[in-house]
Design an enzyme around this catalytic site. Structure first.
Site, PDB file in Angstrom:
ATOM      1  N   SER A   1      26.227  60.732 108.645  1.00 34.62           N
ATOM      2  CA  SER A   1      25.281  61.000 107.557  1.00 34.62           C
ATOM      3  C   SER A   1      25.934  61.775 106.417  1.00 34.62           C
ATOM      4  CB  SER A   1      24.068  61.778 108.089  1.00 34.62           C
ATOM      5  OG  SER A   1      24.484  62.966 108.737  1.00 34.62           O
TER       6      SER A   1
ATOM      7  N   ASN B   1      19.930  70.881 115.502  1.00 37.07           N
ATOM      8  CA  ASN B   1      18.536  70.477 115.305  1.00 37.07           C
ATOM      9  C   ASN B   1      17.755  71.476 114.453  1.00 37.07           C
ATOM     10  OD1 ASN B   1      19.252  68.338 116.875  1.00 37.07           O
ATOM     11  ND2 ASN B   1      18.160  69.027 118.718  1.00 37.07           N
TER      12      ASN B   1
ATOM     13  N   HIS C   1     -12.491  48.780  81.797  1.00 33.01           N
ATOM     14  CA  HIS C   1     -12.042  47.391  82.001  1.00 33.01           C
ATOM     15  C   HIS C   1     -11.042  46.967  80.927  1.00 33.01           C
ATOM     16  CE1 HIS C   1     -15.705  46.995  84.605  1.00 33.01           C
ATOM     17  NE2 HIS C   1     -16.199  47.801  83.678  1.00 33.01           N
TER      18      HIS C   1
ATOM     19  N   SER D   1      16.972  45.011  71.137  1.00 29.97           N
ATOM     20  CA  SER D   1      17.313  43.756  71.786  1.00 29.97           C
ATOM     21  C   SER D   1      18.606  43.243  71.180  1.00 29.97           C
ATOM     22  CB  SER D   1      16.191  42.738  71.554  1.00 29.97           C
ATOM     23  OG  SER D   1      16.713  41.417  71.680  1.00 29.97           O
TER      24      SER D   1
ATOM     25  N   LYS E   1      13.115  44.114  67.561  1.00 27.10           N
ATOM     26  CA  LYS E   1      12.597  44.708  68.793  1.00 27.10           C
ATOM     27  C   LYS E   1      12.886  46.186  68.934  1.00 27.10           C
ATOM     28  CE  LYS E   1      11.502  42.393  72.292  1.00 27.10           C
ATOM     29  NZ  LYS E   1      10.199  42.317  72.927  1.00 27.10           N
TER      30      LYS E   1
ATOM     31  N   GLU F   1       8.755  51.669  80.892  1.00 24.80           N
ATOM     32  CA  GLU F   1       8.803  50.585  81.881  1.00 24.80           C
ATOM     33  C   GLU F   1       9.547  51.027  83.137  1.00 24.80           C
ATOM     34  OE1 GLU F   1      10.249  48.097  78.353  1.00 24.80           O
ATOM     35  OE2 GLU F   1       9.809  46.602  79.875  1.00 24.80           O
TER      36      GLU F   1
ATOM     37  N   TYR G   1      13.637  66.436 118.937  1.00 22.72           N
ATOM     38  CA  TYR G   1      14.475  65.735 117.968  1.00 22.72           C
ATOM     39  C   TYR G   1      14.886  64.353 118.474  1.00 22.72           C
ATOM     40  CZ  TYR G   1      18.402  64.624 114.891  1.00 22.72           C
ATOM     41  OH  TYR G   1      19.245  64.004 114.004  1.00 22.72           O
TER      42      TYR G   1
ATOM     43  N   GLN H   1      17.376  61.514 111.224  1.00 22.95           N
ATOM     44  CA  GLN H   1      18.446  61.581 110.231  1.00 22.95           C
ATOM     45  C   GLN H   1      18.141  60.683 109.028  1.00 22.95           C
ATOM     46  OE1 GLN H   1      22.709  62.009 111.349  1.00 22.95           O
ATOM     47  NE2 GLN H   1      22.869  59.868 110.751  1.00 22.95           N
TER      48      GLN H   1
ATOM     49  N   LYS I   1      16.461  61.911 105.147  1.00 24.71           N
ATOM     50  CA  LYS I   1      17.028  62.508 103.935  1.00 24.71           C
ATOM     51  C   LYS I   1      17.193  61.546 102.767  1.00 24.71           C
ATOM     52  CE  LYS I   1      19.679  64.819 106.989  1.00 24.71           C
ATOM     53  NZ  LYS I   1      18.571  64.697 107.951  1.00 24.71           N
TER      54      LYS I   1
HETATM   55  N1  ARG Z   1      22.896  64.734 110.990  1.00 27.98           N
HETATM   56  C1  ARG Z   1      21.801  65.051 111.854  1.00 27.98           C
HETATM   57  C2  ARG Z   1      20.469  64.774 111.133  1.00 27.98           C
HETATM   58  O1  ARG Z   1      20.489  64.624 109.962  1.00 27.98           O
HETATM   59  C3  ARG Z   1      21.864  66.494 112.256  1.00 27.98           C
HETATM   60  C4  ARG Z   1      21.192  66.788 113.547  1.00 27.98           C
HETATM   61  C5  ARG Z   1      21.912  66.167 114.683  1.00 27.98           C
HETATM   62  N2  ARG Z   1      21.398  66.613 115.913  1.00 27.98           N
HETATM   63  C6  ARG Z   1      21.677  65.970 117.042  1.00 27.98           C
HETATM   64  N3  ARG Z   1      21.148  66.411 118.112  1.00 27.98           N
HETATM   65  N4  ARG Z   1      22.439  64.912 117.049  1.00 27.98           N
HETATM   66  O2  ARG Z   1      19.417  64.719 111.728  1.00 27.98           O
END
Ligand code: ARG
Length: 459
Positions: A24, A111, A157, A278, A284, A291, A318, A323, A326
């Site tokens: 990641s 975690n 409307h 344009s 234009k 948009e 977890y 992951q 994000k």
């Molecule tokens: N890169 C992981 C995430 O974004 C970090 C946590 C990983 N924890 C684990 N038990 N593998 O979630």
């Protein structure tokens, strides 16, 4: 070779494809600053509670600052083999300070670490959204104040309904973005608890002080349940929900700007700074920013749904699925901030075309309701009868291809004998808007009161 963080149990390293699906670092390096802040708070706490020697904690502190400056300076080498930001930072720390670095992870897990970093990151974005919304509202207030008594058509409307004021229309968006702002503040308050010290899922047997780390990181308190602390992503979902609602408001406004800037409406002129031309059609001037706001908003909704889908089937605590939280949040945050800034710029720069607004306001029999109200007030007709009489007059005007004020008194009296010359006073658009003085109505006096109220609220 096997992984330096858990190599003890492993004879072989990961397959290249395993590394590709697992890593990641490509995106979570955006949390480097938060990761280092979390580690610094944790290290200081480990020393304060006597879990590690102060000399080790001091080495960690200095090493973490070095890592931070390497990352900020762009010299840090991120490694996919080290999976994520947490292990990249810790591995580099070890290179810099040696064995003391190995004590940093005492009483902690990735975690609770990732949950902490991500909360800090989202919190920063909520603060940025607050600023972005306030700036946009200020820009709208500027427009509303300048045009508190400019008339324009109000639509239902997308058909002409009743005249309203430009200021009133701008202030409608101030109300919407004002609610977005209050949702942002609510979300921040609710999410501002620290997961740090929940460890992997069950807490730890080390005598850590979670209140201390929570305070150091600006959280109001530690989260009360370690399983929840490492599993919860509702703070991220709330961010995406708040962002989605706000994005929906941005998109509606963007759509209006696209319509309003067309040659057929000519309600507004967008500045050159927020338009494009344009390559083939010399005349234009396109509202591309509006948009793109309208379009990018879809990514924010998508992120919200995507993370809901990731989370909905996960048993506690977890799972690696998390992951995937994000990238969705990063992308949504980037596009929300960009849309807020672009909208603010467009609103600040745009010019309302008063003659077009007023001409449009007067067309489409926009004061028919005023006429019906006059019949009720002056001739004591029941509203339903007044509606019917007015409808007949609208049909007559339509037949003569003119507007209501263009009918003669004789025309009017042929439909209802009681009508007098005084009726023409209420057929003008300025009369119409000034008469709507009910609280929250479109009359300039009401609009100015709302502008004043919001100016005070925003400071
Ligand atoms: N890169 C992981 C995430 O974004 C970090 C946590 C990983 N924890 C684990 N038990 N593998 O979630």
């Amino acid at each position: 070779t096997s992984n330096q963080m858990w190599g003890g149990r492993f004879a072989a390293g990961p397959d290249a494809i395993m590394e590709a699906i697992n890593a990641s670092i490509g995106f979570d390096k955006r949390m480097a600053e938060q990761d280092i802040a979390g580690s610094r708070a944790h290290a200081a706490m480990l020393a304060a509670t006597g879990i590690v020697k102060s000399s080790d904690a001091e080495a960690m502190r200095e090493g973490l600052l070095t890592v931070l400056s390497e990352i900020e300076g762009g010299t840090f080498e991120f490694s996919t083999a080290l999976e994520d930001i947490h292990m990249n930072v810790e591995a580099r720390l070890k290179e810099i300070v040696g064995p003391a670095a190995g004590r940093l992870h005492t009483g902690r897990s990735r975690n609770d670490q990732v949950a902490t970093d991500f909360r800090l990151w989202v919190r920063d974005q909520l603060d940025a959204a607050e600023k972005g919304l306030e700036a946009l509202m200020q820009a709208l207030l500027g427009q509303a104040e300048a045009g508190a008594d400019w008339v324009m058509p109000g639509f239902t409307h997308l058909q002409t309904a009743q005249p309203v004021t430009w200021g009133h229309h701008m202030m409608a968006y101030v109300e919407m973005f004002g609610r977005d702002l209050s949702r942002v503040r609510d979300a921040r308050k609710r999410m501002n608890e620290s997961p740090l010290g929940a460890a992997a899922l069950a807490g730890t047997s080390f005598p850590i002080d979670r209140h201390m780390t929570a305070e150091a990181l600006g959280f109001d308190r530690p989260m009360a349940n370690s399983l929840d602390a490492v599993s919860a992503r509702d703070f991220a979902l709330e961010f995406l929900s708040v962002a989605s609602i706000s994005a929906m408001h941005l998109s509606r406004f963007a759509e209006e700007l696209v319509i309003w800037s067309s040659a057929q409406f000519r309600f507004v002129t967008l500045s050159d700074r927020f338009s494009t031309g344009s390559s083939i059609m010399p005349q234009k001037k396109n509202p591309d920013a509006a948009e793109l706001i309208r379009a990018k908003i879809g990514r924010i909704f998508g992120a919200n749904v995507a993370l809901m889908m990731v989370m909905k089937g996960l048993p506690l605590a977890y799972s690696k699925d998390m992951q995937e939280d994000k990238e969705q949040v990063f992308d949504a945050a980037d596009n929300w901030m960009l849309a807020l800034a672009a909208m603010e710029g467009m609103v600040r720069d745009m010019t309302a075309n008063r003659p077009s607004l007023e001409a449009a306001a007067a067309s489409g029999f926009s004061t028919a309701t005023d006429l019906a109200d006059w019949l009720v007030r002056e001739l004591d007709l029941p509203f339903r009868d007044a509606h019917h009489v007015t409808g007949a007059l609208v049909a007559m005007a339509e037949g003569k291809d003119c507007d209501l004020p263009d009918l003669t008194l004789a025309d009017m009296q042929s439909v209802h004998a009681g009508i007098t010359q005084a009726v023409f006073d209420v057929l003008g658009v300025h009369n119409s808007v000034s008469s709507r003085t009910s609280y929250g109505g479109t009359a300039p006096v009401q609009v100015r009161a709302q502008v004043a109220r919001w100016k005070e609220v925003l400071g």
